[in-house]
Design an enzyme around this catalytic site. Structure first.
Site, PDB file in Angstrom:
ATOM      1  N   PRO A 196       0.841  -1.212   0.000  1.00  0.00           N
ATOM      2  CA  PRO A 196       0.000   0.000   0.000  1.00  0.00           C
ATOM      3  C   PRO A 196       0.870   1.254   0.000  1.00  0.00           C
ATOM      4  CG  PRO A 196      -0.439  -1.376   1.937  1.00  0.00           C
ATOM      5  CD  PRO A 196       0.728  -1.963   1.240  1.00  0.00           C
ATOM      6  N   LYS A 248       3.283   6.678   5.969  1.00  0.00           N
ATOM      7  CA  LYS A 248       2.526   5.495   5.562  1.00  0.00           C
ATOM      8  C   LYS A 248       2.040   4.706   6.772  1.00  0.00           C
ATOM      9  CE  LYS A 248       5.197   3.929   1.971  1.00  0.00           C
ATOM     10  NZ  LYS A 248       5.418   3.073   0.781  1.00  0.00           N
ATOM     11  N   ARG A 308      15.650   0.967  -7.531  1.00  0.00           N
ATOM     12  CA  ARG A 308      14.247   0.751  -7.897  1.00  0.00           C
ATOM     13  C   ARG A 308      14.049   0.875  -9.399  1.00  0.00           C
ATOM     14  NH1 ARG A 308      10.826   1.455  -3.559  1.00  0.00           N
ATOM     15  NH2 ARG A 308       9.367   0.353  -4.887  1.00  0.00           N
TER      16      ARG A 308
END
Ligand SMILES: [Zn+2]
Length: 310
Positions: A2, A59, A300
């Site tokens: 998420p 988060k 990434r």
């Protein structure tokens, strides 16, 4: 995993369903990796507390907890003379046995979910915490707030407000959805790392993940490998606007599917933002039809348009 908009959506959805309710009972699974605070501390702080508000910080989902004043009184351990307790209160410190102002932190990790369920609905596999709720004005009174996490990268903890952070948990890094353009630009001053890596660095900005970094860099027309400290004022202003637009749009989309997430057991559905670059390596740019390129920045996978981004 998420990302910020999903976490915000979950926090808002849980807030709408449990705000004002009291936690009457707490069950925990005993899986050590799930619990960042000792389970006994979590049970002690949560049991009897009222959920004042549920919100997102970075988060992390933060539940602000409170207690009725008369309940605080009954919690003062016998033997303490009242003067001592009064003195403590004047210092602005909470008596350790009266966790008013305590916070319950939920980090969803990869697969963590918060479900608001009727007690008769069977617990899903991998349920690690169940908060039984009572009282409260809305129709979800008497339900259970359940934390379910098959892969157990999620983390549950309780924190008490301290002198350093009187408002409680703030997390590292700046909040991307509300930061001003000016403060945003300051974050990158003198930074030698790539702008994409800077956006992902949680100690600079908290909560920005891979999707929203790539999408906002595309919308701002900035190549992901550009050195953060060398971006112009105009570029940083465009990036600030793009990041806030992308996050706001995703939060808006998430909001329409939140009932699936927290009400129905097991159903997980977020409307996806229509991605311009993320996950589209090799496909054609929707703006200029050039093939999108894939590179690795800060470890990434990163996708960008060699024509639209400079
Ligand atoms: Zn393009």
């Amino acid at each position: 995993m998420p990302e910020l908009p999903e976490v915000e959506t979950v926090a808002n959805g849980v807030d709408a369903r449990v705000r004002g309710q009291r936690i009457v009972d707490v069950w925990t699974s005993g899986k050590p990796q799930t619990f960042k605070s000792p389970e006994s501390a979590i049970v002690e702080v949560l049991t009897g507390a009222r959920i004042e508000r549920v919100r997102r910080v970075g988060k992390t989902i933060v539940m602000d907890l409170g207690r009725e004043p008369n309940e605080v009184k009954t919690q003062i351990p016998p033997g303490n003379d009242s003067k001592k307790n009064k003195g403590k209160r004047r210092d602005g410190e909470d008596d350790s046995s009266a966790p008013s102002g305590a916070q319950f932190l939920v980090h969803l990790g990869m697969t963590g979910r918060l479900l608001v369920s009727r007690p008769e609905v069977p617990w899903p596999p991998h349920t690690h915490a169940v908060l039984s709720l009572n009282s409260g004005p809305n129709e979800t009174a008497g339900r259970e707030l359940r934390f379910v996490d098959p892969r157990r990268f999620g983390r549950l903890s309780v924190v008490m407000p301290s002198r350093d952070e009187p408002g409680g948990y703030t997390g590292p890094g700046a909040e991307p959805t509300t930061i001003s353009a000016e403060d945003f630009a300051k974050l990158f001053k003198g930074r030698k790392l790539a702008i994409k890596a800077a956006l992902l660095n949680q100690s600079i900005l908290h909560g920005v993940g891979n999707i929203y970094a790539d999408e906002s860099l595309f919308r701002a027309g900035i190549r992901p490998r550009r050195q953060a400290g060398r971006l112009t004022r105009a570029e940083l202003a465009r990036l600030h606007a793009a990041l806030q637009q992308v996050l706001a749009h995703a939060i808006e989309l998430g909001g329409s599917s939140v009932s699936d997430y927290v009400d129905a057991d097991g159903v997980r559905g977020f409307f996806q933002l229509e991605h311009m670059v993320y996950g589209r390596a090799g496909e054609l740019c929707k703006t200029c039809a050039a093939p999108l390129r894939k590179i690795v920045v800060g470890g990434r996978t990163t996708v960008y348009c060699p024509q639209c981004q400079r």
